[in-house]
Design a protein around this motif. Structure first.
Motif: not given
Length: 256
Positions: A49-57, A73-84
């Motif tokens: 959805q128009d953003t790069t999602v980085n899955l980190l483990r 672990s984390a999901f980093l959303y680059e364009q949104l500049n946020s992560f879970d």
């Protein structure tokens, strides 16, 4: 005519210089605010959805403007500049302030961290336990909306909700506040607690119940370290077979 053209040209040059400087400043600020990946055992990037999602483990470490954030672990959303982030959450906010939990939602644009489940906020001599905490890095304020417990060397304090101000290292407790000490129990609805001086300030109907004394007042403070009490507004005290009513009372529990 030539002078007018020169004037217009000068204004245009000044405008272009200011515009370029503004763009550089904005770009620099945006770059400074970007969440950085410091470490991860596994990194997988995908477009969603128009953003790069980085899955980190595995042994994940993220950094944002001086704060290090650790997780499993984390999901980093680059364009949104946020992560879970999930599992073994640890935010090293400063040299003395550390935040732990099971789940973290962090917004790099607002600098607000939401930490959920088995939350611990540790700052030098005190530890806050709760299930949900919202920490604003801009204001340096933490807020728990539903039930928290704070423990230090001598006291245990519980409340329905509360705020922590990290710069002055103070707590503000609201609703069903109970401060327990080996010598007494203080019950109120509004209490401010200074972790440096260990002084508790109460506002509104409050009671202090000890082994041989019962106290009621609607305003005042209690020095939990030196056992000094200052109370006012509808003060009522009962000590064994004696009672006292007054507008204000000041006493030292160690010598009274």
């Amino acid at each position: 005519m030539i002078q007018k053209n020169n004037l217009r040209f000068s204004i245009l040059v000044v405008f272009l210089i200011n515009f370029i400087l503004l763009c550089v400043h904005t770009s620099s600020a945006q770059q400074k605010r970007k969440i950085l990946i410091k470490k991860a055992d596994i990194l997988i990037s995908e477009e969603w959805q128009d953003t790069t999602v980085n899955l980190l483990r595995g042994n994940v470490i993220l950094e944002h403007e001086g704060a290090l954030m650790y997780c499993d672990s984390a999901f980093l959303y680059e364009q949104l500049n946020s992560f879970d982030a999930f599992g073994n959450i640890h935010i090293n906010v400063s040299d003395t302030l550390n935040l732990f939990g099971d789940v973290l939602f962090y917004d790099g644009n607002t600098r607000i961290a939401e930490v959920h489940y088995n939350v611990r906020l540790i700052d030098k001599t005190t530890t806050l336990y709760t299930q949900h905490l919202f920490y604003d890095r801009n204001l340096e304020i933490g807020h728990y909306p539903d039930s928290g417990r704070i423990v230090d060397k001598d006291n245990t304090l519980t409340s329905r909700n509360g705020y922590y101000f990290s710069r002055p290292r103070e707590y503000r407790f609201r609703e069903n506040v109970v401060l327990q000490n080996p010598d007494y129990i203080l019950v109120t609805d509004t209490l401010d607690y200074d972790t440096k001086t260990r002084i508790a300030y109460v506002k509104g109907p409050s009671t202090i119940t000890g082994k041989e004394r019962y106290v009621y007042a609607e305003d005042g403070w209690y020095d939990t370290q030196n056992e000094i009490v200052s109370l006012k507004t509808h003060v009522f005290m009962r000590n064994k077979d004696r009672t006292l009513k007054a507008d204000s009372v000041f006493y030292n529990d160690k010598i009274s």
